[in-house]
Design a protein around this motif. Structure first.
Motif, PDB file in Angstrom:
ATOM      1  N   ARG A 101       0.830  -1.208   0.000  1.00  9.88           N
ATOM      2  CA  ARG A 101       0.000   0.000   0.000  1.00  9.88           C
ATOM      3  C   ARG A 101       0.862   1.254   0.000  1.00  9.88           C
ATOM      4  O   ARG A 101       0.553   2.243  -0.668  1.00  9.88           O
ATOM      5  N   ALA A 102       1.964   1.194   0.742  1.00  7.10           N
ATOM      6  CA  ALA A 102       2.880   2.339   0.797  1.00  7.10           C
ATOM      7  C   ALA A 102       3.479   2.598  -0.588  1.00  7.10           C
ATOM      8  O   ALA A 102       3.604   3.744  -1.022  1.00  7.10           O
TER       9      ALA A 102
ATOM     10  N   LYS B 297      -3.280  -4.039   9.991  1.00  3.05           N
ATOM     11  CA  LYS B 297      -3.188  -3.122   8.855  1.00  3.05           C
ATOM     12  C   LYS B 297      -1.764  -3.147   8.286  1.00  3.05           C
ATOM     13  O   LYS B 297      -1.550  -3.039   7.091  1.00  3.05           O
ATOM     14  N   ARG B 298      -0.800  -3.295   9.180  1.00  2.00           N
ATOM     15  CA  ARG B 298       0.602  -3.209   8.779  1.00  2.00           C
ATOM     16  C   ARG B 298       1.064  -4.389   7.920  1.00  2.00           C
ATOM     17  O   ARG B 298       1.938  -4.241   7.066  1.00  2.00           O
TER      18      ARG B 298
ATOM     19  N   ARG C  30       2.376 -11.174   3.092  1.00  2.00           N
ATOM     20  CA  ARG C  30       3.587 -11.015   3.889  1.00  2.00           C
ATOM     21  C   ARG C  30       3.586 -12.006   5.053  1.00  2.00           C
ATOM     22  O   ARG C  30       4.597 -12.663   5.336  1.00  2.00           O
ATOM     23  N   LEU C  31       2.440 -12.142   5.708  1.00  3.43           N
ATOM     24  CA  LEU C  31       2.356 -13.061   6.845  1.00  3.43           C
ATOM     25  C   LEU C  31       2.509 -14.512   6.402  1.00  3.43           C
ATOM     26  O   LEU C  31       3.117 -15.323   7.098  1.00  3.43           O
ATOM     27  N   GLN C  32       1.972 -14.835   5.235  1.00  6.90           N
ATOM     28  CA  GLN C  32       2.153 -16.201   4.717  1.00  6.90           C
ATOM     29  C   GLN C  32       3.626 -16.470   4.409  1.00  6.90           C
ATOM     30  O   GLN C  32       4.112 -17.582   4.604  1.00  6.90           O
ATOM     31  N   ARG C  33       4.319 -15.452   3.916  1.00 15.12           N
ATOM     32  CA  ARG C  33       5.743 -15.663   3.638  1.00 15.12           C
ATOM     33  C   ARG C  33       6.525 -15.855   4.939  1.00 15.12           C
ATOM     34  O   ARG C  33       7.406 -16.709   5.014  1.00 15.12           O
TER      35      ARG C  33
END
Lengths: 401, 401
Positions: free
Chosen positions: B140-141, B298-299, B304-307
């Protein structure tokens, strides 16, 4: 209100154990029986066949008044550390007597031998070291060292597993300068390694576990008190399994395959290049039994290898274990009590030097290892019960009967 | 003999992939299609639904001539590292073209944008950093940073996942100064996140996996080539499962519960106190789905969490991953080839800068991570196939068609 302490695994509780509980009271005249019981992983490096809670209930329903958990850092250990840990807890509780089953049955033999050994410890250690250099496992090296020391001065046979444990209990009492008076009960009928159920009503825990894991629970009915049988049946119905190494092998295999050898080397009791051997075997073996057959050598006993496996699967490092062993226990975990047990606790409150706590309320390395061992022990449960059991484990109140 | 390279996961191979293979040949005029394919764990941090060998066969039976494995250190990574790794392998092989599917479909848009970005990288990085400080996830960033950079100078929409990957392929070609000519194919019909099978014959891999894991394999028949369907069916019959995170959750939970937080912190991508959050959630969640819902914020994006989960379950540390990423690949692992693919390999031998090897014949951090990822990937197979599959994995010859 006199109490006798016993050190148990109840894996599972059977008529032989019932016999010992009754004998312990009879020999000592104690009213209260306090059991120090391993929680998850046992002295021979095996998972307990059913949970500590079910085994506690078995004990309370068959004459034991208090069940206190033996922490992981003592429970999956060689006889000396196991006995030291158990005796230190009994001493904190302040029991009057110790009773243990033995092949000898004569407490004088133990007392004499402890006195003898305290005079010859250095020589003994030298014999053990020399024998191990010849490639013997520790138990065989120690056994030979006893002979080399001319132990004809004692009648105690130190090739018998319960005599060895008993020797370490009596030695721990002497070393720790406890006021506990040791007593022993002659083990009846079934021998430790005996794997066939006898005609009679006493059988070894090993032979009973064999029946359980081969789906012949029914056939163990006559060798254990009725509550033990019902609890075993209920456990199987509730959790769909018994805890055996075969059930943990996928986790052990996963752990070995996903851990670099230099990390395995940091695990407690993983010594002398064993890490390579264990890892290589995990690439080849489909089952724990096959894996053990690939890793075992003259140097390592089955028991020693099972204990290493336990520490690998619980990820317990040398640093952590040594820290735990060098830390005095700071609490007692009470797993269960009868009304009489509770009355005893109330009456002896001032004598006790440690508080009774749930692990969730205690900080430190010992509870960290406890929590980890408990979670790993529960990891093989079916998914619908696994997490629920983990959640309540550290905050669970003692069973009251 | 011209070749076009494609970067694929084939999770599983379906009609959309078939369409791209044909378009890649048509657009470039290449005779040979070389696929760089992730082996075990994929870019979005998921296990491949079936083994690399089955997916290779699907590819070879539907127009791909060579399948080369994308090593673990690139495959379970954010777009930039994933693209860089894939392009470096295609460059070593010496293909003439790259083709990728995109929502844009216009290669000029990518080329212009890469030129633009190469001039504005510092500004862009500053925008991303500032946006992340506001609590946005990286994607998102980055997306906001593109807008902030006045990307009205380009028509390329960087909120579309395949455009983002495409941008990184084209950027990697520019950065690595490769001679590969990039081309793109407009993605037809199904969008990436579309979860319902359409009336037509093209559906997203996500929607197909949903059918597979809900036991509706049959209903995916019309959206994939016949060999893909037969291979999926055969996989399920042989191994009794499809590889999803739910199947790996017991291992992930075990790993989290048996690992102290300071050790978890050493795992790649486990940053900013995430280790506490992941560990706590593992004590509460019965399933991977519940666990993810407990840990996501949100972060952190789901991906990302799966990785992170992938690196935890494969026990890949920051040190190991950084070492692997800083090491140039020293071999190519060929998973399969058609006759034409083999002819191409023979003709281009001198152009190739890396040898084709099996991992068992290669030393180094990259193969160590490969072996570990492969073993963990195979750990969930039923016991009668698990070890056999592990044993042959590192020495297996390429599939020849």
């Amino acid at each position: 209100m006199k109490a006798v302490g016993i050190v148990v695994e109840y894996n599972p509780f059977h008529n032989g154990h019932l016999f010992q509980v009754n004998q312990a009271k009879k020999i000592t005249g104690a009213e209260v029986v306090v059991a120090i019981m391993s929680g998850t992983f046992l002295q021979r490096g095996e998972p307990a066949i059913i949970s500590k809670w079910y085994r506690t209930k078995m004990a309370l329903l068959s004459g034991v008044d208090l069940v206190i958990e033996l922490p992981y850092c003592y429970s999956a250990q060689k006889a000396e550390l196991f006995a030291n840990g158990a005796i230190s807890l009994l001493s904190e509780i302040g029991v009057d007597f110790l009773n243990f089953g033995s092949e000898s049955g004569d407490i004088q033999e133990f007392l004499q031998f402890v006195t003898f050994m305290n005079k010859h410890q250095t020589e003994f250690d030298q014999f053990v070291q020399a024998n191990m250099k010849l490639g013997y496992s520790y138990p065989r090296a120690a056994s030979a060292a006893f002979t080399q020391l001319h132990t004809s001065s004692t009648a105690l046979s130190l090739t018998e597993p319960n005599n060895i444990l008993g020797f370490h209990y009596v030695k721990a009492i002497a070393d720790q300068k406890c006021t506990i008076k040791p007593t022993t009960t002659l083990r009846k009928a079934a021998q430790y390694h005996d794997e066939d159920i006898r005609e009679g009503t006493i059988a070894s825990a090993t032979s009973i576990r064999k029946l359980l894991t081969s789906n012949q629970l029914e056939e163990s009915k006559h060798v254990m008190p009725e509550p033990s049988y019902q609890l075993l049946k209920n456990y199987q119905e509730t959790y769909s399994l018994f805890h055996t190494w075969e059930e943990y092998y996928p986790l052990l295999q996963y752990k070995l395959l996903s851990t670099p050898v230099n990390e395995l080397r940091s695990i407690y009791e993983c010594e002398e290049g064993l890490e390579y051997r264990l890892k290589e075997a995990s690439k080849k073996a489909d089952s724990f039994h096959d894996w053990m057959n690939l890793v075992k050598t003259k140097r390592y006993t089955w028991t020693r290898l099972q204990r290493v496996s336990t520490h690998i699967v619980t990820n317990t490092t040398k640093i952590e274990m040594n820290e735990a062993l060098n830390t005095k226990p700071n609490y007692l975990r009470l797993l269960g009590m009868t009304e009489k047990g509770q009355a005893y606790l109330n009456k002896t409150r001032k004598r006790r030097t440690l508080p009774i706590r749930k692990p969730a309320k205690v900080e430190g390395i010992m509870t960290e290892l406890e929590e980890r061992a408990a979670n790993v022990y529960l990891s093989i449960l079916p998914s619908h019960t696994r997490t629920a059991e983990m959640k309540k484990e550290a905050t669970r109140s003692p069973i009251r009967l």
